[in-house]
Design a protein around this motif. Structure first.
Motif, PDB file in Angstrom:
ATOM      1  N   ARG A  97       0.805  -1.215   0.000  1.00  0.00           N
ATOM      2  CA  ARG A  97       0.000   0.000   0.000  1.00  0.00           C
ATOM      3  C   ARG A  97       0.839   1.266   0.000  1.00  0.00           C
ATOM      4  O   ARG A  97       0.361   2.332  -0.352  1.00  0.00           O
ATOM      5  N   LYS A  98       2.078   1.164   0.424  1.00  0.00           N
ATOM      6  CA  LYS A  98       2.937   2.354   0.448  1.00  0.00           C
ATOM      7  C   LYS A  98       3.153   2.862  -0.958  1.00  0.00           C
ATOM      8  O   LYS A  98       3.390   2.087  -1.880  1.00  0.00           O
ATOM      9  N   LYS A  99       3.068   4.183  -1.104  1.00  0.00           N
ATOM     10  CA  LYS A  99       3.301   4.720  -2.444  1.00  0.00           C
ATOM     11  C   LYS A  99       4.794   4.791  -2.717  1.00  0.00           C
ATOM     12  O   LYS A  99       5.612   4.918  -1.810  1.00  0.00           O
ATOM     13  N   GLU A 150      17.358  11.347   3.979  1.00  0.00           N
ATOM     14  CA  GLU A 150      18.657  11.124   3.348  1.00  0.00           C
ATOM     15  C   GLU A 150      18.695   9.814   2.576  1.00  0.00           C
ATOM     16  O   GLU A 150      19.336   9.718   1.543  1.00  0.00           O
ATOM     17  N   LEU A 151      18.020   8.807   3.080  1.00  0.00           N
ATOM     18  CA  LEU A 151      18.001   7.502   2.428  1.00  0.00           C
ATOM     19  C   LEU A 151      16.950   7.407   1.327  1.00  0.00           C
ATOM     20  O   LEU A 151      16.844   6.382   0.654  1.00  0.00           O
ATOM     21  N   GLY A 152      16.181   8.473   1.152  1.00  0.00           N
ATOM     22  CA  GLY A 152      15.151   8.474   0.125  1.00  0.00           C
ATOM     23  C   GLY A 152      13.983   7.570   0.444  1.00  0.00           C
ATOM     24  O   GLY A 152      13.322   7.056  -0.445  1.00  0.00           O
ATOM     25  N   LYS A 153      13.721   7.373   1.720  1.00  0.00           N
ATOM     26  CA  LYS A 153      12.637   6.490   2.143  1.00  0.00           C
ATOM     27  C   LYS A 153      11.384   7.243   2.558  1.00  0.00           C
ATOM     28  O   LYS A 153      10.389   6.627   2.911  1.00  0.00           O
ATOM     29  N   GLN A 154      11.464   8.559   2.544  1.00  0.00           N
ATOM     30  CA  GLN A 154      10.324   9.366   2.971  1.00  0.00           C
ATOM     31  C   GLN A 154      10.322  10.672   2.188  1.00  0.00           C
ATOM     32  O   GLN A 154      11.364  11.299   2.017  1.00  0.00           O
ATOM     33  N   GLU A 155       9.143  11.067   1.716  1.00  0.00           N
ATOM     34  CA  GLU A 155       9.005  12.353   1.038  1.00  0.00           C
ATOM     35  C   GLU A 155       8.997  13.470   2.068  1.00  0.00           C
ATOM     36  O   GLU A 155       8.607  13.275   3.210  1.00  0.00           O
TER      37      GLU A 155
END
Length: 80
Positions: free
Chosen positions: A6-8, A50-55
């Motif tokens: 479900r995560k975009k 930093e890890l690109g795991k969250q907008e």
């Protein structure tokens, strides 16, 4: 459908910006905790950026730019 499904998907720009953010922090030789403290956010959230795991919301971008003593335009100026 699992929670993971479900995560975009995180946009490529956010991932590249996260790499830029980490490189900038390392270039300035400051810890993730120091920038997070200056920005008034949790270090774990900054790590996710930093890890690109969250907008990141624009308001957060402004706080992080301030923590680096930069404008948001300066912070966003990097080779994508």
């Amino acid at each position: 459908m699992s929670k993971r499904e479900r995560k975009k998907e995180i946009p490529t720009f956010c991932i590249e910006f996260g790499k830029h953010l980490r490189a900038l922090r390392l270039e300035k030789d400051v810890s993730i905790e120091e920038i997070a403290f200056k920005a008034g956010i949790d270090a774990q959230n900054l790590r996710k950026y930093e890890l690109g795991k969250q907008e990141m919301k624009i308001s957060m971008l402004k706080r992080i730019a301030d923590a680096f003593d930069m404008t948001t335009s300066e912070l966003l100026s990097f080779d994508k």
